[in-house]
Design a protein around this motif. Sequence first.
Motif, PDB file in Angstrom:
ATOM      1  N   TYR A   1     -19.796  56.357  21.530  1.00 54.92           N
ATOM      2  CA  TYR A   1     -19.406  55.809  22.828  1.00 54.92           C
ATOM      3  C   TYR A   1     -18.299  54.775  22.667  1.00 54.92           C
ATOM      4  N   PHE A   2     -18.378  53.969  21.618  1.00 53.19           N
ATOM      5  CA  PHE A   2     -17.378  52.925  21.403  1.00 53.19           C
ATOM      6  C   PHE A   2     -16.002  53.525  21.147  1.00 53.19           C
ATOM      7  N   VAL A   3     -15.926  54.515  20.251  1.00 49.64           N
ATOM      8  CA  VAL A   3     -14.614  55.076  19.907  1.00 49.64           C
ATOM      9  C   VAL A   3     -14.035  55.909  21.032  1.00 49.64           C
ATOM     10  N   SER A   4     -14.865  56.309  22.012  1.00 48.12           N
ATOM     11  CA  SER A   4     -14.357  57.099  23.129  1.00 48.12           C
ATOM     12  C   SER A   4     -13.840  56.242  24.267  1.00 48.12           C
ATOM     13  N   LYS A   5     -13.981  54.922  24.177  1.00 50.28           N
ATOM     14  CA  LYS A   5     -13.540  54.022  25.225  1.00 50.28           C
ATOM     15  C   LYS A   5     -12.369  53.171  24.725  1.00 50.28           C
ATOM     16  N   PRO A   6     -11.395  52.899  25.606  1.00 54.05           N
ATOM     17  CA  PRO A   6     -10.303  51.993  25.189  1.00 54.05           C
ATOM     18  C   PRO A   6     -10.801  50.551  25.098  1.00 54.05           C
ATOM     19  N   PHE A   7     -10.249  49.809  24.172  1.00 54.06           N
ATOM     20  CA  PHE A   7     -10.615  48.405  24.002  1.00 54.06           C
ATOM     21  C   PHE A   7      -9.399  47.645  23.499  1.00 54.06           C
ATOM     22  N   GLN A   8      -9.427  46.335  23.705  1.00 53.74           N
ATOM     23  CA  GLN A   8      -8.371  45.464  23.206  1.00 53.74           C
ATOM     24  C   GLN A   8      -8.869  44.751  21.957  1.00 53.74           C
ATOM     25  N   ASN A   9      -8.086  44.832  20.901  1.00 47.89           N
ATOM     26  CA  ASN A   9      -8.389  44.098  19.672  1.00 47.89           C
ATOM     27  C   ASN A   9      -7.460  42.896  19.621  1.00 47.89           C
ATOM     28  N   LEU A  10      -7.991  41.745  19.998  1.00 47.59           N
ATOM     29  CA  LEU A  10      -7.172  40.534  20.042  1.00 47.59           C
ATOM     30  C   LEU A  10      -6.893  39.981  18.657  1.00 47.59           C
ATOM     31  N   SER A  11      -7.565  40.524  17.630  1.00 51.06           N
ATOM     32  CA  SER A  11      -7.377  40.047  16.262  1.00 51.06           C
ATOM     33  C   SER A  11      -6.761  41.119  15.375  1.00 51.06           C
TER      34      SER A  11
ATOM     35  N   ALA B   1     -18.575  59.141  12.980  1.00 52.52           N
ATOM     36  CA  ALA B   1     -17.688  58.187  13.652  1.00 52.52           C
ATOM     37  C   ALA B   1     -17.711  56.825  12.956  1.00 52.52           C
ATOM     38  N   SER B   2     -18.874  56.443  12.415  1.00 53.21           N
ATOM     39  CA  SER B   2     -18.963  55.184  11.672  1.00 53.21           C
ATOM     40  C   SER B   2     -18.081  55.206  10.430  1.00 53.21           C
ATOM     41  N   PHE B   3     -18.118  56.324   9.688  1.00 45.96           N
ATOM     42  CA  PHE B   3     -17.256  56.426   8.509  1.00 45.96           C
ATOM     43  C   PHE B   3     -15.784  56.503   8.915  1.00 45.96           C
ATOM     44  N   GLN B   4     -15.493  57.100  10.059  1.00 47.82           N
ATOM     45  CA  GLN B   4     -14.120  57.138  10.534  1.00 47.82           C
ATOM     46  C   GLN B   4     -13.599  55.731  10.806  1.00 47.82           C
ATOM     47  N   ILE B   5     -14.430  54.891  11.419  1.00 43.13           N
ATOM     48  CA  ILE B   5     -14.017  53.509  11.672  1.00 43.13           C
ATOM     49  C   ILE B   5     -13.823  52.762  10.359  1.00 43.13           C
ATOM     50  N   SER B   6     -14.695  53.022   9.381  1.00 40.75           N
ATOM     51  CA  SER B   6     -14.578  52.341   8.090  1.00 40.75           C
ATOM     52  C   SER B   6     -13.298  52.726   7.370  1.00 40.75           C
ATOM     53  N   LEU B   7     -12.846  53.961   7.531  1.00 41.69           N
ATOM     54  CA  LEU B   7     -11.644  54.409   6.837  1.00 41.69           C
ATOM     55  C   LEU B   7     -10.376  53.980   7.559  1.00 41.69           C
ATOM     56  N   THR B   8     -10.323  54.185   8.871  1.00 41.19           N
ATOM     57  CA  THR B   8      -9.101  53.864   9.623  1.00 41.19           C
ATOM     58  C   THR B   8      -9.009  52.395  10.006  1.00 41.19           C
ATOM     59  N   LYS B   9     -10.161  51.719  10.125  1.00 32.98           N
ATOM     60  CA  LYS B   9     -10.252  50.283  10.430  1.00 32.98           C
ATOM     61  C   LYS B   9      -9.495  49.889  11.702  1.00 32.98           C
ATOM     62  N   PRO B  10      -9.784  50.538  12.854  1.00 35.99           N
ATOM     63  CA  PRO B  10      -9.232  50.014  14.105  1.00 35.99           C
ATOM     64  C   PRO B  10      -9.857  48.678  14.489  1.00 35.99           C
ATOM     65  N   ILE B  11     -11.079  48.436  13.981  1.00 34.49           N
ATOM     66  CA  ILE B  11     -11.729  47.136  14.145  1.00 34.49           C
ATOM     67  C   ILE B  11     -12.276  46.708  12.797  1.00 34.49           C
ATOM     68  N   ARG B  12     -12.479  45.402  12.631  1.00 30.49           N
ATOM     69  CA  ARG B  12     -13.038  44.850  11.417  1.00 30.49           C
ATOM     70  C   ARG B  12     -14.143  43.869  11.795  1.00 30.49           C
ATOM     71  N   ILE B  13     -15.010  43.609  10.844  1.00 34.11           N
ATOM     72  CA  ILE B  13     -16.049  42.607  11.073  1.00 34.11           C
ATOM     73  C   ILE B  13     -15.378  41.282  11.367  1.00 34.11           C
ATOM     74  N   GLY B  14     -15.748  40.648  12.481  1.00 38.15           N
ATOM     75  CA  GLY B  14     -15.170  39.363  12.853  1.00 38.15           C
ATOM     76  C   GLY B  14     -14.041  39.459  13.851  1.00 38.15           C
ATOM     77  N   ASP B  15     -13.558  40.673  14.167  1.00 39.54           N
ATOM     78  CA  ASP B  15     -12.482  40.808  15.145  1.00 39.54           C
ATOM     79  C   ASP B  15     -12.985  40.436  16.535  1.00 39.54           C
ATOM     80  N   LEU B  16     -12.075  39.881  17.334  1.00 40.47           N
ATOM     81  CA  LEU B  16     -12.386  39.565  18.724  1.00 40.47           C
ATOM     82  C   LEU B  16     -11.846  40.687  19.599  1.00 40.47           C
ATOM     83  N   LEU B  17     -12.742  41.279  20.395  1.00 36.03           N
ATOM     84  CA  LEU B  17     -12.387  42.422  21.231  1.00 36.03           C
ATOM     85  C   LEU B  17     -12.607  42.092  22.699  1.00 36.03           C
ATOM     86  N   VAL B  18     -11.919  42.870  23.527  1.00 32.82           N
ATOM     87  CA  VAL B  18     -12.242  42.923  24.949  1.00 32.82           C
ATOM     88  C   VAL B  18     -12.703  44.351  25.204  1.00 32.82           C
ATOM     89  N   PHE B  19     -14.020  44.510  25.282  1.00 31.47           N
ATOM     90  CA  PHE B  19     -14.617  45.828  25.454  1.00 31.47           C
ATOM     91  C   PHE B  19     -15.352  45.868  26.777  1.00 31.47           C
TER      92      PHE B  19
END
Length: 582
Positions: A434-444, A385-403
């Motif tokens: 757990y993170f990728v299985s929950k909806p979140f808002q990416n404000l950035s 899942a970590s590599f999936q986030i790195s490839l698809t980049k739904p979040i990035r380092i420094g993004d502001l989220l509502v989780f």
Amino acid sequence: MKTPLAGILAVLLLAISCLGLAQEEAENTRWFSIDSLNAGLGEPPEKIERRTPRDAVRSFLTLTEQEDYSAAAHLLNLLDLPPNEQAERGAVLARQLAAVLQRGEWINVSSISARQDAMVMSTSDQSSRAGQPRRNLELASLELDGQSYEVRLGRYRMGEREPVWLIAPETITAIPRLYEKYGPSWLEDHIPERFQVSFGVLKLWEWFAIPIFLFIIGAAGFCIHALMGLLAARLPAGLSSVFSQMIRLPMALLTMSLTAQWLLTYVVSFSGVVTAILRGLLVIILAWGVGLIAVRLVDTLLIRMTRRLVGEIDDTKSRDDRQLLTTLHALRRAVILITVLAVAIYVIAQVSLFESLGVTLLASASVVTVLVGIAGQAVLGNILASFQISLTKPIRIGDLLVFEDQWCYVEGIYYTFIRLRTWDERRLVVPVRYFVSKPFQNLSSKNAKLCRPIVLTLHISADVATLREKFKEFAMAEEQVIDHHTLACYVTGQHEATQEVSFYLMGPEPMCAWAAEAKVREKLLAFIRDHHPEWWPRAVVVLSDHDIARGDTPAHRRIRRPATLEKLDEGTTKGADAPSSE
């Protein structure tokens, strides 16, 4: 009649000769035929067993342990020596080979075939030789000057005598050179004879020398660790001091490994069991130390690029900078994974792990694989899942989220977890799955700008035009409000004697937008309180003549406010609380 009979006899003779050749070829695959066998040694003692490979090796080790090297020479094939030299040279070669086997590589006698023909019975490791007899076996493989020398057993038959297993002549030729490297060390030559006796699996002197050996290499590692700490403290603040601090442990491991190897090469040598264990540990420590230094170097470069290109981890930076930082962290994880795989492959190749463990490990490999798969399912899932986030980049380092109703910045994406920094400087550590299985808002996700509403519930008589002018005045005076052309004020609702007035402003990033919203709301409330208090919502009570006659006036009873006003007041005061996700 003679011609057919002659043909039949020719066919029979040809068949008999073919059978003879086949039998001779079959015998040649079972042993080596020789004309003479150790003629200069005489008849072997009865206590020597040479019928099977296991018996031959056990007899040789037992006789050399008893220092009966003359008898042990009968287990060597001295074919290349003249008969008049075999007695003298054979005892010397037996003593030297015993020293080489004792210090070079530990031989597990129980793993050697106990069959006379050494037939391979298992198909797990040598399927191509399964069911076939063997006449040549490898006991050990030793390195010398970059070349590999094998200690081999061969099966020999002289005339009609029973075949026997002996150390092969090619091994005998290499014994003197192997003895120069794997023979007794300088220290062992000076140890008194009374301490050379065996005590258990080790010699008596080894029980005292091994703790001292471990203490010396531990002290060397501790000194290097302390010196690297002093160096990091003396260097000026910067990447050089950070890197020195980060490689303290790897440098200590490298020092311990190199010190141990130097001591084993030039000072002391131990028995085969200890040498085999130490060799494996030293290879693992050396490879692990080099791998850690490589990872620490990548970390240092990552820190430098982060400070130079991105700076503080938040969403005030551009989207490209945050994406670059995320890519760098993904690259770090890839480097770590490659390093671990390279270290594992190197260790297995150097220690010869599969050869040492043999058939038992291979037979249980499927069971171990299943157990590891079950036990490590969560870990492997998080890594993928970590590599999936790195490839698809739904979040990035420094993004502001509502989780999960928490405002937080993405501070780090690791193999198994994501570290989030909340707006009040707390840290949330969330498993990746757990993170990728929950909806979140990416404000950035696109940009950091955020529009924030200010909703006030006022009396129906409030002048919206005046409020609009004051709102623009207050908002334009705030430094954290941007895009002034987007400032807006509208009536967005009406309830009986009240109205909802909504004001909209834009901030450069969500936290600044929330702070600007709170400041402008304070100024609007202060303006209404000081200049137009009649705009506040108020209850209207209509009394009948009957109520007045009874004296039932607001002074005599509590007037309940409409439920709609109470709910509106709750919504108005809620906007002044901590940042919400709305």
